[in-house]
Design a protein around this motif. Structure first.
Motif, PDB file in Angstrom:
ATOM      1  N   PHE A   1       0.925  -1.257  -0.056  1.00 44.49           N
ATOM      2  CA  PHE A   1       0.044  -0.058   0.095  1.00 44.49           C
ATOM      3  C   PHE A   1       0.736   1.320   0.001  1.00 44.49           C
ATOM      4  O   PHE A   1       0.278   2.401  -0.105  1.00 44.49           O
ATOM      5  CB  PHE A   1      -1.020  -0.006   1.230  1.00 44.49           C
ATOM      6  CG  PHE A   1      -1.829  -1.421   1.055  1.00 44.49           C
ATOM      7  CD1 PHE A   1      -2.910  -1.331   0.156  1.00 44.49           C
ATOM      8  CD2 PHE A   1      -1.857  -2.285   2.036  1.00 44.49           C
ATOM      9  CE1 PHE A   1      -3.513  -2.282  -0.107  1.00 44.49           C
ATOM     10  CE2 PHE A   1      -2.750  -3.329   1.965  1.00 44.49           C
ATOM     11  CZ  PHE A   1      -3.615  -3.356   0.886  1.00 44.49           C
TER      12      PHE A   1
ATOM     13  N   MET B   1       4.377  -0.105  -3.592  1.00 46.43           N
ATOM     14  CA  MET B   1       3.820  -0.305  -4.720  1.00 46.43           C
ATOM     15  C   MET B   1       3.258   0.936  -5.445  1.00 46.43           C
ATOM     16  O   MET B   1       3.725   1.401  -6.644  1.00 46.43           O
ATOM     17  CB  MET B   1       2.918  -1.323  -4.932  1.00 46.43           C
ATOM     18  CG  MET B   1       3.622  -2.727  -4.859  1.00 46.43           C
ATOM     19  SD  MET B   1       4.747  -3.022  -6.217  1.00 46.43           S
ATOM     20  CE  MET B   1       3.887  -3.426  -7.631  1.00 46.43           C
ATOM     21  N   PRO B   2       2.378   1.794  -4.808  1.00 48.07           N
ATOM     22  CA  PRO B   2       1.829   2.791  -5.411  1.00 48.07           C
ATOM     23  C   PRO B   2       2.836   3.998  -5.669  1.00 48.07           C
ATOM     24  O   PRO B   2       2.712   4.792  -6.837  1.00 48.07           O
ATOM     25  CB  PRO B   2       0.964   3.539  -4.267  1.00 48.07           C
ATOM     26  CG  PRO B   2       0.579   2.226  -3.544  1.00 48.07           C
ATOM     27  CD  PRO B   2       1.747   1.376  -3.515  1.00 48.07           C
TER      28      PRO B   2
ATOM     29  N   TYR C   1       5.902   3.324  -6.649  1.00 48.30           N
ATOM     30  CA  TYR C   1       6.291   2.906  -7.553  1.00 48.30           C
ATOM     31  C   TYR C   1       5.673   3.105  -9.046  1.00 48.30           C
ATOM     32  O   TYR C   1       6.165   3.535  -9.978  1.00 48.30           O
ATOM     33  CB  TYR C   1       6.754   1.247  -7.675  1.00 48.30           C
ATOM     34  CG  TYR C   1       7.135   0.347  -8.390  1.00 48.30           C
ATOM     35  CD1 TYR C   1       8.558   0.750  -9.022  1.00 48.30           C
ATOM     36  CD2 TYR C   1       6.588  -0.626  -9.173  1.00 48.30           C
ATOM     37  CE1 TYR C   1       8.871  -0.105  -9.843  1.00 48.30           C
ATOM     38  CE2 TYR C   1       6.974  -1.514 -10.139  1.00 48.30           C
ATOM     39  CZ  TYR C   1       8.482  -1.227 -10.521  1.00 48.30           C
ATOM     40  OH  TYR C   1       9.130  -2.078 -11.290  1.00 48.30           O
ATOM     41  N   MET C   2       4.543   3.178  -8.985  1.00 57.75           N
ATOM     42  CA  MET C   2       3.805   3.108  -9.968  1.00 57.75           C
ATOM     43  C   MET C   2       3.736   4.578 -10.653  1.00 57.75           C
ATOM     44  O   MET C   2       3.352   4.829 -11.882  1.00 57.75           O
ATOM     45  CB  MET C   2       2.334   2.513  -9.937  1.00 57.75           C
ATOM     46  CG  MET C   2       2.222   1.295  -9.599  1.00 57.75           C
ATOM     47  SD  MET C   2       2.393   0.415 -11.061  1.00 57.75           S
ATOM     48  CE  MET C   2       2.318  -1.582 -10.229  1.00 57.75           C
ATOM     49  N   PHE C   3       3.669   5.714  -9.493  1.00 56.98           N
ATOM     50  CA  PHE C   3       3.215   7.012  -9.740  1.00 56.98           C
ATOM     51  C   PHE C   3       4.156   8.028  -9.746  1.00 56.98           C
ATOM     52  O   PHE C   3       4.022   9.339  -9.448  1.00 56.98           O
ATOM     53  CB  PHE C   3       1.899   7.273  -9.246  1.00 56.98           C
ATOM     54  CG  PHE C   3       0.708   6.432  -9.231  1.00 56.98           C
ATOM     55  CD1 PHE C   3       0.086   6.691 -10.423  1.00 56.98           C
ATOM     56  CD2 PHE C   3       0.409   5.257  -8.688  1.00 56.98           C
ATOM     57  CE1 PHE C   3      -0.992   5.914 -10.863  1.00 56.98           C
ATOM     58  CE2 PHE C   3      -0.837   4.685  -9.142  1.00 56.98           C
ATOM     59  CZ  PHE C   3      -1.335   4.809 -10.430  1.00 56.98           C
TER      60      PHE C   3
ATOM     61  N   PHE D   1       7.653   5.228 -14.784  1.00 60.47           N
ATOM     62  CA  PHE D   1       7.242   4.740 -16.073  1.00 60.47           C
ATOM     63  C   PHE D   1       6.610   5.882 -17.214  1.00 60.47           C
ATOM     64  O   PHE D   1       6.516   5.405 -18.323  1.00 60.47           O
ATOM     65  CB  PHE D   1       5.983   3.536 -15.774  1.00 60.47           C
ATOM     66  CG  PHE D   1       6.318   2.335 -14.969  1.00 60.47           C
ATOM     67  CD1 PHE D   1       7.182   1.506 -15.774  1.00 60.47           C
ATOM     68  CD2 PHE D   1       5.881   2.494 -13.841  1.00 60.47           C
ATOM     69  CE1 PHE D   1       7.451   0.497 -15.004  1.00 60.47           C
ATOM     70  CE2 PHE D   1       6.448   1.168 -12.959  1.00 60.47           C
ATOM     71  CZ  PHE D   1       7.155   0.346 -13.764  1.00 60.47           C
ATOM     72  N   PHE D   2       6.460   6.744 -16.590  1.00 57.16           N
ATOM     73  CA  PHE D   2       5.894   7.921 -17.463  1.00 57.16           C
ATOM     74  C   PHE D   2       6.221   9.276 -16.647  1.00 57.16           C
ATOM     75  O   PHE D   2       6.226   9.250 -15.534  1.00 57.16           O
ATOM     76  CB  PHE D   2       4.465   7.825 -17.754  1.00 57.16           C
ATOM     77  CG  PHE D   2       3.761   7.844 -16.340  1.00 57.16           C
ATOM     78  CD1 PHE D   2       3.120   9.199 -15.868  1.00 57.16           C
ATOM     79  CD2 PHE D   2       3.275   6.597 -15.844  1.00 57.16           C
ATOM     80  CE1 PHE D   2       2.170   9.099 -14.923  1.00 57.16           C
ATOM     81  CE2 PHE D   2       2.387   6.616 -14.749  1.00 57.16           C
ATOM     82  CZ  PHE D   2       1.874   7.478 -14.153  1.00 57.16           C
ATOM     83  N   PRO D   3       6.527  10.349 -17.474  1.00 54.78           N
ATOM     84  CA  PRO D   3       6.879  11.667 -16.646  1.00 54.78           C
ATOM     85  C   PRO D   3       5.505  12.123 -15.928  1.00 54.78           C
ATOM     86  O   PRO D   3       4.554  12.126 -16.240  1.00 54.78           O
ATOM     87  CB  PRO D   3       7.034  12.675 -17.912  1.00 54.78           C
ATOM     88  CG  PRO D   3       6.987  11.626 -19.117  1.00 54.78           C
ATOM     89  CD  PRO D   3       6.508  10.397 -18.748  1.00 54.78           C
TER      90      PRO D   3
END
Ligand SMILES: Nc1ncnc2c1ncn2[C@@H]1O[C@H](COP(=O)(O)OP(=O)(O)OP(=O)(O)O)[C@@H](O)[C@H]1O
Ligand SMILES: [Mg+2]
Lengths: 253, 246, 313
Positions: B174, B177-178, B180-182, B186-188
């Protein structure tokens, strides 16, 4: 069916720890959101889907994430958790002291893994429908599809667990699963690869699992669905035979 | 550095010499697989579209340093959670260490030094491959190490006092991981909708990622990560003492 | 031995653990357990007691020999046999994530019992195990002795004809132990056959009609507790304790006192029909023990004689 009582036991356990199942769909949903607002914008739409029109990137990835979740859930149940029951908790010893047999244990645990895989996929389907990522009513086929994926990987997991010696060995499973997740066309279509690589990737069980779900989810009713279903059913049947025999031997030592 | 801390470092070094093969696989193979699949595979789709957000650069060059920082965060979590929790349990290595002249704060310091050492080694290995791919610059190494410590220090401080491993896996699911994703891996981050874009400033991983990419106000990123390390260190000295001398 | 009327009958029963290294845990043993009796296995650590119990419980397949349980072959009719067994393994195998009550419930379900039947039995079993007020607690929050009691209670959920107890009272406090003895005694009266292992000689003497003493995978003696005492040891024992630095030397000097001397790490045991006379003899030889005690011999002496290090004169 005395094996059914194992499902009963697992339900009893998950009554206390139901949030574990919620957490299991939390991760693919995070991926999906990250892709939706992020990578999706960079990619736009995907055109390489054979037999289909261009689709939004998030709609392209969603069924693959579902296939992966079904695979991971089933494998987790029959490798990680089952190894714990075999070695640490020795759960099966208490079962085998009762009229249950080694065969009941194997069948029961696999049945449970399939059931929970189906439940998780239903929840995930609800989420992606709510996010508007479902392209066709045929998407309902992903539910039996996810059950079949869970079956194939749950049986494979039981076979694998009989070869594990200690917890360290668990990382070899990761070493196979992670590359499969990354390379089995989860994030981009097969056409990205050169032809020889395509031929290899097509043999991966996760690739077939993704085909099984992605085609109906995108409304592409192609014979590839059937091929994937046959592949996974055959894999499951083969692994089931081996699993029952090997687990019987492991437990009766 | 007080001398007793060296003993704790030595303990972990000794363990590492026996197990480095297994741990290296996880901490190095993992990001490299991601770089290959996403940088090259997904990169083809992204580069075709040539999004303005990437300012003309390739997706591979974008995601390389991003994954370096993200795996540094993971290292920080891996070394700061499980081993600390296990060691603090009855029968764990910390329990043996406090019966020697080492103080809890020495144990904490020694373990952190080892984490820093591991993070440097593993990040350098990843970076080496990224260099071969042309996907990062050597200047990214200190950023990665800082990121690892910015996570390891506060997480150790928490893990030493926690009673159940489930809390640590919840932390991973919780929080880690979040992030990591945001956090621009992976994207600007500029792509995020308005309010989220402001929130990303709160993400230590975003600062680490920016450092590894060498973009934005470097001084501020370094200060944020250092602040986390210092705060985590102060908290950890207290929580180690409380747990190990109780 | 009489084959008829035996509830459990073993001939040449063997267990070999396939290595590496290969290990003969049970090396061809014969025994019969009669209907309604309490039969005990004694023996030092590693003697093969648990292995034998696990073969009787049909959880570990035998490597050789014959084993008939309740009139069925142990390998062929496992399901039928296991339906009528209750089993308490040496190490508890409870579901630690589940509550006390749920453990009994699910275990009963393994036997195919209906839920209402199990519920009805649960109350009695929990009362017997003195766990009624813990029924909703998770097993992981129970103490070791409580877990042991739960394992024993759980083994009775199918109202077995034959109850296997592998060191049932290890880890129990004295009250719980006596309560269990009383309960086992009553089960026996109700016609349940008991097979147990124990390291407590008082327990063996109290509970067992017949005993088999195992050592190194073989049965080295069997009979009722009284028979064993009469056959293997003298009526009385003189126990002598010396300062540790004089222990060896004293053992040499004591040679020949009584019929036989057992040298333990901390004591000398002189087996004799007349303990007082032996004590006088020790005095004459100039032995100056820290403590000296004359007592009647018991099962423990049988055990030490059969499985220990002895100086036979
Ligand atoms: N699963 C196994 N694999 C290999 N060897 C085993 C296994 N279980 C037991 N053994 C060996 O078989 C022998 C007999 O063991 P067993 O557990 O039957 O002894 P025991 O009489 O019950 O001892 P204790 O009093 O310590 O419980 C021992 O030497 C043991 O090491
Ligand atoms: Mg034993």
């Amino acid at each position: 069916m005395s094996a059914a009582v194992l499902v009963e036991r697992n339900l009893m356990i998950y009554k206390h720890t139901w949030y574990v199942l919620l957490a299991e769909i939390f991760e693919p949903i995070l991926y999906l959101l990250s892709i939706g607002v992020g990578i999706g914008v960079l990619v736009g739409s995907v055109t390489g889907v054979t037999g289909g029109s261009p689709v939004r990137y998030a709609a392209f990835v969603a069924p693959a994430l579902l296939a992966t979740a079904a695979m991971n859930g089933a494998m987790n149940e029959t490798t990680f958790l089952m190894f714990g029951k075999l070695k640490t908790d020795r759960t099966y010893e208490s079962m085998l002291a009762t009229p249950l047999s080694e065969r009941d244990v194997a069948l029961g645990e696999i049945a449970w893994a399939v059931l929970r895989g189906t439940l998780v996929s239903l929840a995930f389907l609800a989420v992606i429908t709510a996010l508007g990522l479902v392209e066709s009513p045929w998407a309902i086929l992903v539910v039996p599809g996810a059950a079949l994926i869970a079956f194939a990987f749950a049986t494979a997991g039981v076979v694998v667990v009989t070869f594990l010696r200690d917890w360290q060995d668990m990382q070899y499973i990761q070493l196979v699963m992670l590359p499969m997740f990354l390379f089995a066309t989860t994030f981009y279509p097969l056409s990205v690869y050169p032809r020889p690589v395509q031929l290899v990737v097509q043999w991966l069980p996760l690739y077939q699992s993704i085909e099984l779900l992605r085609n109906p989810a995108l409304g592409v009713l192609s014979p590839r669905i059937l091929v994937a279903a046959v592949y996974l059913a055959a894999m499951g049947a083969l692994c089931l035979t081996v699993a029952v025999r090997r687990l019987g031997r492991t437990l009766a030592a | 550095m007080s001398v007793p801390a060296v003993h704790e470092f030595g303990y972990w070094w000794h363990r590492y010499r026996r197990t480095w093969r297994g741990t290296a696989v996880i901490s190095i193979a993992n990001p490299l697989l991601f770089v290959t699949a996403l940088g090259f595979g997904l990169g083809r789709l992204v580069d075709e579209r040539n999004s303005a957000y990437l300012h003309g650069g390739s997706y591979l060059a974008f995601i390389g340093p991003g994954l370096l920082a993200a795996s540094a965060m993971q290292m920080g979590f891996i070394h700061g959670s499980g081993p600390v929790f296990q060691s603090a349990r009855v029968g764990g290595n910390y329990r043996a260490a406090v019966t020697t002249p080492m103080e809890p704060s020495d144990i904490f310091t020694g373990h952190l030094l080892f984490t820093a050492f591991r993070a440097t080694l593993d990040s350098a290995a990843i970076l080496l491959v990224l260099l071969v791919f042309g996907a990062a610059s050597p200047a990214a190494l200190p950023g990665a190490v800082l990121t690892a410590l910015a996570f390891a220090t506060p997480i150790s401080a928490y893990a030493v006092s926690t009673d159940r491993p489930a809390k640590l896996s919840a932390l991973f699911r919780f929080v880690i991981m979040p992030l990591y994703m945001f956090s621009g891996t992976f994207f600007p981050a500029e792509q995020l909708p308005g309010p989220l874009r402001a929130l990303v400033w709160l993400s230590p991983l975003w600062h680490g990622t920016e450092l590894c990419r060498g973009s934005g106000p470097i001084v501020i990123h370094v200060l944020v990560l250092l602040a986390l390390i210092v705060a985590g260190y102060l908290a950890g000295r207290r929580s180690y003492t409380r747990r190990l001398t109780a | 031995m009489n084959h008829t009327g035996a509830l459990v009958s073993a001939r040449g029963l063997t267990k070999i653990y396939e290595g590496p290294p290969e290990h003969v845990a049970v090396g061809g043993i014969d025994f019969d357990v009669r209907r309604g009796e309490a039969f005990g296995f004694l023996g030092p650590n590693g003697a093969g007691k648990s292995t034998t119990m696990r073969m009787i419980g049909c959880v570990s397949p035998r490597s050789g020999g014959e084993l008939t349980i309740l009139g069925h072959d142990a390998a062929r009719d496992r399901r039928t046999i296991k339906a009528r067994l209750g089993s308490v393994p040496q190490d508890d195998t409870l579901d630690t994530e589940l509550t006390v009550e749920e453990n009994i419930l699910i275990y009963g379900r393994y036997f195919g019992l209906r839920r209402d039947v199990i519920r009805e039995r649960t109350d009695r079993l929990l009362e017997f195990a003195r766990l009624t007020d813990k029924r909703a607690s998770r097993v992981q929050d129970l103490s070791g002795g409580m877990r042991r009691r739960l394992t024993i209670a759980r083994s009775l959920v199918n109202e077995p004809d034959l109850l296997l107890l592998d060191e049932p009272t290890t880890g129990l406090d004295p009250q719980a132990r006596h309560l269990l003895w009383e309960r086992l005694f009553r089960l026996k009266q109700d016609g349940v056959t008991l097979i147990l292992t124990t390291h407590y000689m008082d327990e063996a003497e109290q509970l067992c009609d017949r005993l088999a003493v195992m050592d190194g995978g073989r049965i080295v003696a069997h009979g009722s507790p009284r028979e064993l005492i009469e056959r293997y040891v003298t009526r009385e024992v003189l126990e002598l304790r010396f300062p540790l630095d004089r222990h060896e030397q004293a053992a040499e000097k004591a040679r020949g006192i009584g019929e036989r001397i057992e040298v333990l790490p901390d004591r000398l045991l002189c087996y004799t029909s007349d303990g007082e006379a032996a004590l006088e003899e020790a005095g004459r030889r100039g032995l100056d023990p820290l403590t000296a005690l004359v007592r009647r011999s018991g099962l423990e002496d049988v055990f030490l004689t059969l499985t220990g290090r002895t100086l036979i004169e």
